[in-house]
Design an enzyme around this catalytic site. Structure first.
Site, PDB file in Angstrom:
ATOM      1  N   ARG A  49       0.839  -1.207   0.000  1.00 43.75           N
ATOM      2  CA  ARG A  49       0.000   0.000   0.000  1.00 43.75           C
ATOM      3  C   ARG A  49       0.874   1.256   0.000  1.00 43.75           C
ATOM      4  O   ARG A  49       0.592   2.224  -0.691  1.00 43.75           O
ATOM      5  CB  ARG A  49      -0.926   0.000   1.218  1.00 43.75           C
ATOM      6  CG  ARG A  49      -2.103   0.949   1.065  1.00 43.75           C
ATOM      7  CD  ARG A  49      -2.789   1.230   2.388  1.00 43.75           C
ATOM      8  NE  ARG A  49      -1.794   1.629   3.384  1.00 43.75           N
ATOM      9  CZ  ARG A  49      -1.991   1.573   4.687  1.00 43.75           C
ATOM     10  NH1 ARG A  49      -3.120   1.117   5.163  1.00 43.75           N
ATOM     11  NH2 ARG A  49      -1.044   1.960   5.523  1.00 43.75           N
ATOM     12  N   LYS A 105       0.410  12.623  20.039  1.00 43.43           N
ATOM     13  CA  LYS A 105       0.172  13.291  21.339  1.00 43.43           C
ATOM     14  C   LYS A 105       0.184  12.307  22.487  1.00 43.43           C
ATOM     15  O   LYS A 105       0.604  12.648  23.597  1.00 43.43           O
ATOM     16  CB  LYS A 105      -1.147  14.072  21.329  1.00 43.43           C
ATOM     17  CG  LYS A 105      -2.373  13.275  20.937  1.00 43.43           C
ATOM     18  CD  LYS A 105      -2.648  13.362  19.458  1.00 43.43           C
ATOM     19  CE  LYS A 105      -3.611  12.289  19.025  1.00 43.43           C
ATOM     20  NZ  LYS A 105      -4.233  12.567  17.747  1.00 43.43           N
ATOM     21  N   GLU A 129       3.648  20.083  16.188  1.00 43.06           N
ATOM     22  CA  GLU A 129       2.480  20.931  15.918  1.00 43.06           C
ATOM     23  C   GLU A 129       1.235  20.100  15.591  1.00 43.06           C
ATOM     24  O   GLU A 129       0.118  20.442  15.972  1.00 43.06           O
ATOM     25  CB  GLU A 129       2.791  21.887  14.760  1.00 43.06           C
ATOM     26  CG  GLU A 129       1.680  22.857  14.404  1.00 43.06           C
ATOM     27  CD  GLU A 129       1.298  23.777  15.557  1.00 43.06           C
ATOM     28  OE1 GLU A 129       0.243  23.503  16.160  1.00 43.06           O
ATOM     29  OE2 GLU A 129       2.020  24.726  15.857  1.00 43.06           O
ATOM     30  N   ILE A 136      -4.436  23.419  13.171  1.00 40.92           N
ATOM     31  CA  ILE A 136      -4.407  24.742  13.822  1.00 40.92           C
ATOM     32  C   ILE A 136      -3.018  24.963  14.421  1.00 40.92           C
ATOM     33  O   ILE A 136      -2.545  24.125  15.175  1.00 40.92           O
ATOM     34  CB  ILE A 136      -5.443  24.837  14.965  1.00 40.92           C
ATOM     35  CG1 ILE A 136      -6.844  24.502  14.471  1.00 40.92           C
ATOM     36  CG2 ILE A 136      -5.407  26.209  15.618  1.00 40.92           C
ATOM     37  CD1 ILE A 136      -7.881  24.462  15.591  1.00 40.92           C
ATOM     38  N   GLY A 187     -11.479   9.074   9.001  1.00 33.28           N
ATOM     39  CA  GLY A 187     -10.071   9.150   9.430  1.00 33.28           C
ATOM     40  C   GLY A 187      -9.840  10.068  10.610  1.00 33.28           C
ATOM     41  O   GLY A 187      -8.706  10.428  10.901  1.00 33.28           O
ATOM     42  N   ASP A 201      -7.785  11.240  24.460  1.00 38.07           N
ATOM     43  CA  ASP A 201      -7.060  11.979  23.419  1.00 38.07           C
ATOM     44  C   ASP A 201      -7.057  13.482  23.733  1.00 38.07           C
ATOM     45  O   ASP A 201      -6.023  14.147  23.615  1.00 38.07           O
ATOM     46  CB  ASP A 201      -7.710  11.702  22.052  1.00 38.07           C
ATOM     47  CG  ASP A 201      -7.074  12.509  20.950  1.00 38.07           C
ATOM     48  OD1 ASP A 201      -5.920  12.186  20.561  1.00 38.07           O
ATOM     49  OD2 ASP A 201      -7.692  13.486  20.481  1.00 38.07           O
ATOM     50  N   LYS A 205      -3.790  16.095  24.611  1.00 42.30           N
ATOM     51  CA  LYS A 205      -3.523  17.405  23.988  1.00 42.30           C
ATOM     52  C   LYS A 205      -3.527  18.515  25.030  1.00 42.30           C
ATOM     53  O   LYS A 205      -2.693  19.431  24.981  1.00 42.30           O
ATOM     54  CB  LYS A 205      -4.573  17.666  22.903  1.00 42.30           C
ATOM     55  CG  LYS A 205      -4.470  16.679  21.744  1.00 42.30           C
ATOM     56  CD  LYS A 205      -5.729  16.726  20.884  1.00 42.30           C
ATOM     57  CE  LYS A 205      -5.648  15.754  19.722  1.00 42.30           C
ATOM     58  NZ  LYS A 205      -6.967  15.499  19.110  1.00 42.30           N
TER      59      LYS A 205
HETATM   60  N1  LIG Z   1      -5.779  10.852  11.769  1.00 45.89           N
HETATM   61  C1  LIG Z   1      -5.765  12.090  12.226  1.00 45.89           C
HETATM   62  O1  LIG Z   1      -6.590  12.926  11.864  1.00 45.89           O
HETATM   63  C2  LIG Z   1      -4.692  12.517  13.187  1.00 45.89           C
HETATM   64  C3  LIG Z   1      -4.630  13.854  13.566  1.00 45.89           C
HETATM   65  C4  LIG Z   1      -3.629  14.272  14.440  1.00 45.89           C
HETATM   66  C5  LIG Z   1      -2.717  13.352  14.916  1.00 45.89           C
HETATM   67  N2  LIG Z   1      -2.803  12.053  14.549  1.00 45.89           N
HETATM   68  C6  LIG Z   1      -1.782  11.139  15.042  1.00 45.89           C
HETATM   69  O2  LIG Z   1      -0.971  10.783  13.939  1.00 45.89           O
HETATM   70  C7  LIG Z   1      -0.452   9.477  14.112  1.00 45.89           C
HETATM   71  C8  LIG Z   1      -0.820   8.633  12.893  1.00 45.89           C
HETATM   72  O3  LIG Z   1      -2.215   8.580  12.792  1.00 45.89           O
HETATM   73  P1  LIG Z   1      -2.948   8.028  11.479  1.00 45.89           P
HETATM   74  O4  LIG Z   1      -4.373   8.392  11.631  1.00 45.89           O
HETATM   75  O5  LIG Z   1      -2.204   8.445  10.265  1.00 45.89           O
HETATM   76  O6  LIG Z   1      -2.785   6.451  11.710  1.00 45.89           O
HETATM   77  P2  LIG Z   1      -2.964   5.286  10.635  1.00 45.89           P
HETATM   78  O7  LIG Z   1      -3.332   4.060  11.404  1.00 45.89           O
HETATM   79  O8  LIG Z   1      -3.797   5.705   9.514  1.00 45.89           O
HETATM   80  O9  LIG Z   1      -1.466   5.109  10.086  1.00 45.89           O
HETATM   81  C9  LIG Z   1      -0.448   4.459  10.786  1.00 45.89           C
HETATM   82  C10 LIG Z   1       0.456   3.753   9.780  1.00 45.89           C
HETATM   83  O10 LIG Z   1       1.589   3.217  10.459  1.00 45.89           O
HETATM   84  C11 LIG Z   1       1.868   1.941   9.939  1.00 45.89           C
HETATM   85  N3  LIG Z   1       2.619   1.182  10.943  1.00 45.89           N
HETATM   86  C12 LIG Z   1       2.155   0.583  12.065  1.00 45.89           C
HETATM   87  N4  LIG Z   1       3.158   0.007  12.737  1.00 45.89           N
HETATM   88  C13 LIG Z   1       4.275   0.247  12.041  1.00 45.89           C
HETATM   89  C14 LIG Z   1       5.668  -0.098  12.209  1.00 45.89           C
HETATM   90  N5  LIG Z   1       6.081  -0.793  13.259  1.00 45.89           N
HETATM   91  N6  LIG Z   1       6.538   0.316  11.270  1.00 45.89           N
HETATM   92  C15 LIG Z   1       6.134   1.014  10.196  1.00 45.89           C
HETATM   93  N7  LIG Z   1       4.845   1.359   9.982  1.00 45.89           N
HETATM   94  C16 LIG Z   1       3.940   0.990  10.892  1.00 45.89           C
HETATM   95  C17 LIG Z   1       0.519   1.344   9.597  1.00 45.89           C
HETATM   96  O11 LIG Z   1       0.642   0.334   8.638  1.00 45.89           O
HETATM   97  C18 LIG Z   1      -0.211   2.590   9.050  1.00 45.89           C
HETATM   98  O12 LIG Z   1      -0.037   2.741   7.676  1.00 45.89           O
HETATM   99  C19 LIG Z   1      -1.033   8.993  15.435  1.00 45.89           C
HETATM  100  O13 LIG Z   1      -0.118   9.283  16.465  1.00 45.89           O
HETATM  101  C20 LIG Z   1      -2.275   9.833  15.607  1.00 45.89           C
HETATM  102  O14 LIG Z   1      -2.656   9.999  16.950  1.00 45.89           O
HETATM  103  C21 LIG Z   1      -3.765  11.615  13.682  1.00 45.89           C
HETATM  104  N1  LIG Z   2      -8.680  11.371  17.021  1.00 49.44           N
HETATM  105  C1  LIG Z   2      -8.307  12.732  16.991  1.00 49.44           C
HETATM  106  C2  LIG Z   2      -7.408  12.991  15.797  1.00 49.44           C
HETATM  107  C3  LIG Z   2      -6.729  14.319  15.840  1.00 49.44           C
HETATM  108  O1  LIG Z   2      -5.769  14.370  16.840  1.00 49.44           O
HETATM  109  C4  LIG Z   2      -9.545  13.596  16.906  1.00 49.44           C
HETATM  110  O2  LIG Z   2     -10.635  13.060  16.690  1.00 49.44           O
HETATM  111  O3  LIG Z   2      -9.458  14.806  17.090  1.00 49.44           O
HETATM  112 NA    NA Z   3      -1.628  22.054  15.674  1.00 42.51          NA
END
Ligand SMILES: NC(=O)c1ccc[n+]([C@@H]2O[C@H](COP(=O)([O-])OP(=O)(O)OC[C@H]3O[C@@H](n4cnc5c(N)ncnc54)[C@H](O)[C@@H]3O)[C@@H](O)[C@H]2O)c1
Ligand SMILES: N[C@@H](CCO)C(=O)O
Ligand code: NA
Length: 442
Positions: A49, A105, A129, A136, A187, A201, A205
């Site tokens: 992927r 976070k 950030e 934001i 997502g 969560d 933050k």
């Molecule tokens: N989704 C959001 O809107 C959002 C917003 C702010 C912060 N975050 C933070 O960002 C981070 C990622 O979130 P996401 O929503 O993109 O998660 P996600 O589950 O979509 O993506 C995580 C990715 O990491 C990969 N992965 C897992 N274990 C792994 C390893 N050992 N080695 C390499 N790859 C590995 C998975 O295959 C996956 O593709 C998290 O800490 C989350 O809290 C997410």
């Molecule tokens: N799960 C978090 C993602 C952003 O940090 C939210 O819903 O705000």
């Molecule tokens: Na921010």
């Protein structure tokens, strides 16, 4: 100078957004950073992927440690999430002398003290950030823009999933479980959505913001945490009737009077009644907002998308640019006066007002007789200006006169002016036409 090389660990929701935005805006980002920024290596357990997302030209591996071991990589982005492997990888990247950017976070709120100390020892940055309120720029605001202030309190809608659930339940009467599924599909939700709905969560933050606001260590274990699972529709309704909205707020407040006068900090997340007329009470869906009250600046408000692929990527890339500027740009140009490096300004012209596009409000005082409206609308149609709404009201002045109020869709100002001149020349238009520009700001 060759582009700064970035290794990405985890290319899921946020990682793929980061890759896409960095590629799409690479030229603009280079002009701001003073140097190109390229993700040259990606690690994800799902290699296939990952390959589909990045296409040719970027190395994809399954083993994150191969990225950290690559001496050409200057910055490591951690977008795997959680406290497990992510913690080990972040510490290993720091130990290898790489700067780290993370959206994690949970990791920083729980293990921040250890991680920041390791980074300090190695002289590298850990930028986050994206970890608070996604797109934001609240970290930057607290760290830089508000630096003159004693922060008195901050309060934020800092979990998109729960705000989305509360909004949808109220507006559409939808079921909790249905809305949660939708937030997961979009997502917004964490890998473990109980973190969202139980307030964990948001507490992660709030913990990070409390550290930045008050100069205290990150202490997630001291936060009081309540989520929205016990909240009933009945209380949401009664609160509304009393003029309040219920929002899940993360709050950090300085309390100089507490603790026998020695002072303390309140750090808490819980459903909270907020007066409906406050701006923050009207933050709907997955949107986030943070209010910060400083002694000098007063109350400030930051609003935007707190979750989702590209909004969060926006913050990740801002950190990449910060690091690039600080560590590699010409020292004279580290923080460019005008955001772009001085030799990267373009001569893109400011448009004359005739070329500006807006919608219009028009008010015409016209004779109350047949065919008047037809003549007006014909002129607009001939100018290719489309009408959004039309009102006819008895004029306050004189009989046989009427006010026609028209809202148009967006049009070019020059065309509007020409059409107004033609309408003004109609014998049935009895007074100067009033025109105001209208912006939807959506
Ligand atoms: N989704 C959001 O809107 C959002 C917003 C702010 C912060 N975050 C933070 O960002 C981070 C990622 O979130 P996401 O929503 O993109 O998660 P996600 O589950 O979509 O993506 C995580 C990715 O990491 C990969 N992965 C897992 N274990 C792994 C390893 N050992 N080695 C390499 N790859 C590995 C998975 O295959 C996956 O593709 C998290 O800490 C989350 O809290 C997410
Ligand atoms: N799960 C978090 C993602 C952003 O940090 C939210 O819903 O705000
Ligand atoms: Na921010």
């Amino acid at each position: 100078m060759k582009p700064i090389q970035v290794g990405l660990l985890g290319i899921g929701t946020v990682g793929s957004g980061t890759f896409a935005v960095l590629k799409r805006n690479q030229e603009e980002i280079r002009r701001r950073a003073g140097r190109g920024i390229e993700i040259t290596m990606v690690a994800d357990l799902n290699v296939e992927r990952a390959r589909e997302i990045v296409g040719e030209g970027t190395q994809v591996v399954a083993d994150a440690r191969a990225v950290i071991a690559n001496p050409d990589i200057d910055i490591v982005i951690e977008l795997i999430g959680g406290y497990g492997i992510a913690k080990a990888l972040v510490l290993e990247a720091i130990a290898a002398g790489k700067h780290v950017v993370t959206a994690n976070k949970a990791l920083l709120a729980v293990h921040g003290t250890e991680i920041f100390a390791a980074a300090r020892e190695k002289g590298v940055m850990v930028a986050f950030e994206a970890a608070v309120a996604g797109g934001i720029p609240i970290i930057k605001a607290l760290r830089e823009g508000l630096t003159a202030n004693q922060v008195q309190w901050l309060a934020g809608i800092i979990n998109g999933t729960t705000n989305f659930i509360l909004s949808e339940m109220r507006d559409k009467g939808l079921d909790f479980a249905v809305v949660l599924k939708e937030a997961q599909r979009l997502g917004y939700a964490e890998a473990d959505p109980t973190f969202d709905i139980e307030g964990v969560d948001a507490a992660h933050k709030a913990t990070l913001m409390s550290a930045l606001a008050f100069g205290i260590p990150v202490q997630f274990d001291k936060a009081h945490v309540e989520g929205i699972t016990q909240l009933s529709a009945t209380d949401i309704r009664y609160a509304e009737q009393l003029g309040y909205r219920i929002k899940l707020l993360g709050i950090a407040k300085r309390r100089d009077d507490a603790n026998e006068g020695k002072g303390g900090i309140e750090l808490r997340v819980h459903p909270t009644l907020v007066p409906s007329k406050r701006l923050i009470a009207n933050v709907e869906g997955a949107m986030n907002a943070v209010m910060v009250q400083g002694d000098a600046v007063g109350t400030t408000l930051y609003y935007g998308k707190g979750a989702g692929s590209e909004p969060t990527a926006s913050a990740v890339i801002a950190d990449l640019v910060d690091i690039t500027r600080l560590h590699t740009a010409d020292p004279d140009h580290r923080v460019p006066h005008l955001a772009f490096q001085p030799d990267e300004l373009h001569a893109t012209p400011i448009l004359p007002i005739d070329a500006v596009r807006t919608a219009f409000y028009l008010r015409l005082r016209v004779a109350d007789q047949k065919g008047v409206l037809a003549a007006i609308t014909r002129i607009l149609a001939e100018a290719d200006i489309s009408i959004d709404a039309l009102l006819q009201r008895e004029s306050a002045e004189g009989e046989n006169q009427t006010d026609v109020i028209i809202l148009t869709h967006d049009t070019v100002e020059g065309d509007m002016r020409a059409a107004i001149a033609r309408m003004q020349a109609l014998p049935t238009v009895l007074a100067p036409i009033v025109s105001l520009r209208k912006e939807e700001l959506a």
